[in-house]
Design a protein around this motif. Sequence first.
Motif, PDB file in Angstrom:
ATOM      1  N   ILE A  68     -53.462   9.081 119.131  1.00  0.00           N
ATOM      2  CA  ILE A  68     -54.426   8.106 118.605  1.00  0.00           C
ATOM      3  C   ILE A  68     -53.751   6.810 118.172  1.00  0.00           C
ATOM      4  CG2 ILE A  68     -56.402   9.481 117.876  1.00  0.00           C
ATOM      5  CD1 ILE A  68     -55.181   9.659 115.112  1.00  0.00           C
ATOM      6  N   LEU A  69     -52.516   6.920 117.703  1.00  0.00           N
ATOM      7  CA  LEU A  69     -51.804   5.733 117.217  1.00  0.00           C
ATOM      8  C   LEU A  69     -51.644   4.680 118.311  1.00  0.00           C
ATOM      9  CD1 LEU A  69     -50.295   4.705 114.687  1.00  0.00           C
ATOM     10  CD2 LEU A  69     -48.221   5.721 115.629  1.00  0.00           C
ATOM     11  N   THR A  70     -51.515   5.133 119.564  1.00  0.00           N
ATOM     12  CA  THR A  70     -51.247   4.186 120.654  1.00  0.00           C
ATOM     13  C   THR A  70     -52.437   4.075 121.622  1.00  0.00           C
ATOM     14  OG1 THR A  70     -50.174   5.979 121.867  1.00  0.00           O
ATOM     15  CG2 THR A  70     -48.743   4.527 120.600  1.00  0.00           C
ATOM     16  N   MET A  71     -53.616   4.503 121.178  1.00  0.00           N
ATOM     17  CA  MET A  71     -54.808   4.407 122.032  1.00  0.00           C
ATOM     18  C   MET A  71     -55.686   3.245 121.600  1.00  0.00           C
ATOM     19  SD  MET A  71     -56.241   8.262 122.314  1.00  0.00           S
ATOM     20  CE  MET A  71     -55.185   9.542 122.942  1.00  0.00           C
ATOM     21  N   ASP A  72     -56.473   2.734 122.551  1.00  0.00           N
ATOM     22  CA  ASP A  72     -57.478   1.714 122.259  1.00  0.00           C
ATOM     23  C   ASP A  72     -58.851   2.355 122.442  1.00  0.00           C
ATOM     24  OD1 ASP A  72     -55.624  -0.285 121.806  1.00  0.00           O
ATOM     25  OD2 ASP A  72     -55.639  -0.977 123.885  1.00  0.00           O
ATOM     26  N   PRO A  73     -59.911   1.683 121.928  1.00  0.00           N
ATOM     27  CA  PRO A  73     -61.255   2.145 122.232  1.00  0.00           C
ATOM     28  C   PRO A  73     -61.479   2.092 123.752  1.00  0.00           C
ATOM     29  CG  PRO A  73     -61.293   0.462 120.524  1.00  0.00           C
ATOM     30  CD  PRO A  73     -59.898   0.507 121.058  1.00  0.00           C
ATOM     31  N   PRO A  74     -62.331   2.915 124.359  1.00  0.00           N
ATOM     32  CA  PRO A  74     -63.150   3.926 123.678  1.00  0.00           C
ATOM     33  C   PRO A  74     -62.444   5.256 123.431  1.00  0.00           C
ATOM     34  CG  PRO A  74     -63.710   3.864 126.006  1.00  0.00           C
ATOM     35  CD  PRO A  74     -62.655   2.814 125.792  1.00  0.00           C
ATOM     36  N   ARG A  75     -61.264   5.471 124.073  1.00  0.00           N
ATOM     37  CA  ARG A  75     -60.605   6.776 123.895  1.00  0.00           C
ATOM     38  C   ARG A  75     -60.239   7.016 122.432  1.00  0.00           C
ATOM     39  NH1 ARG A  75     -55.748   9.138 126.791  1.00  0.00           N
ATOM     40  NH2 ARG A  75     -56.562  11.132 126.072  1.00  0.00           N
TER      41      ARG A  75
END
Length: 391
Positions: A68-75
Motif C-alpha cells: 500500500i505504501l507504494t500504490m496509487d489509487p484505485p488499487r
Amino acid sequence: PIAELDSAEKRIHPFPVYNRLRQTTPVRYDETRSCWDVFRYDDVHAVLKDPAAFSSRRALAVREKETILTMDPPRHNQMRSLVNKAFTPKVVNDLGPRIAAITDELLDSVLSQGRMDIVHDFAVPLPVIVIAELLGVPPEDRHLFKEWSDVLVKGPEQNTDEEFRQVIDEKIKATDELTAYFTKIISQRRTETAEDLISILLRSEIEGQKLSDEEVISFSILLLAAGNETTTNLITNGVRRLTEDPQLQQRLSQTPEDIPAFIEEVLRYYPPVQAIGRVATRDIEIGGQRIKAGDQVVSWVASANRDETKFDNPDQFILERKPNSHLSFGFGIHFCLGAPLARLEGQIAIRKMMERMKEIQLQSGIQLTPIPSPFVYGVKEFPVSFRTLQF
Ligand code: HEM
C-alpha cells in the motif's frame, strides 16, 4: 542526507538548517540528489494531498514487493480498506494491557542498575515484541524478528560500494527468510484459525476480493519495516526531550494525563520520519517552481512542522499546543496506518517510565550519534542514568 546537513552535529540539530532553507529556497532542485526539496507547510501539505499529481510509485528494491505504501489509487483504496479491517481501533486498543506488561518486563530487567540505554534496552525491543504478538508469532521466535527487522531498515554506514552491496545482500536474505517464515505461519492459520492479525487478514474480503498469500506476506513485512524503527525513534526522541527539560519530566510524572499531548508535541518537534518521497506524474507548479513529470519530490515534514506561518513559536516545545496539526504521520490517503498503535506505545512507554523512574538524565560525556539514514530522525544510543521509584 542533504548537503547542508554535513556533520553529525547538524544531523542531531537539523532544525536551524531547515528554517534557513524554508526562508531562502522553499522549493528547490538539488542537482546532486536529482530531486526537488519542499520545505514549507502549505507546499508539503499540497503535495501529500494530491496523489494524482504526486505518485507514491517508485522503483522497488530487489525482493521488495509492491505494498500500500507504494500504490496509487484505485488499487491503494482497495488494499487500504482491506487492511483497515484488520487494523481497527479495537484491535489496537485491546493491545494496551499487553503493551503495558511488555513495557514493565523491559523496565524490570534494568531498573535496579540505575542506568540503561534507552535505544537497546527499551525502545528497540518494545515495538518488535508488540508487532510480533500482533501478527501472532510465537514468543520463542521473537529474536528472529528483531534480527530481521534490524536488517530491513539498515542503511550503509560508510557509503562504499562494497558495503552497499553487503547491505543489499543482507536485506535480500532477511526478506527470503521472512517470506519462508510467514508462508509457514499462513499455512498453519489456514487450518487452525485464530484472532491474530494474520488470521484476520486472511479472512478479510472486500467486494468478494481477498488478499493472496503473497499480499499478506508483503504486508506483514511492511509492518516490520514501517512500524519498528519509527516507533523506536518516537520513544527515544521523547526521552531525549525529557532529559533536555527536567521540569517537563517532573510535570509529566505529576500529571500523566498530559502524556498524550506530550507525545503529539514530540512527533512535531522531533519527527521520527523527516521527509516523504513522491514522483510528479505531470508538469505542475509548487511554490512558484515548475516541476516536470517524472521528477522526484521530497517533502520535508521536519521543516513543515516548524513553519512559523502554521505554528506559533515553532521552535519551542509547547505541551499545550492546540491544535497540533503536525505532518509526522503524513497526510491524506497514505496517512500512517500504524499511527494509533505508535501513539499508544509511545504513551505507555513514557507513562511507565514516569511511574517508575525519576531524574532521568543523559549520561555525562555522551556524544549523540545520528542514525545513518537520510529520512529517519533519531540517535543510535541514548544512555541514561536515573533514580528508581519502584521496582
Ligand atoms: C505510512 C510515519 C509507525 C505502518 C506512514 C507514513 C508516515 C509514517 C510519514 C506516510 C508515508 C507516505 O505518505 O508515503 C510513521 C511514524 C511512526 C509510524 C512517525 C511512529 C512514530 C507505524 C507503525 C506501523 C506503521 C507502528 C504498523 C505497525 C504504516 C503503514 C503505512 C504507513 C502500513 C502505509 C500506509 C499507506 O500507504 O496507506 N507512516 N509510522 N507505521 N505506516 Fe507509519
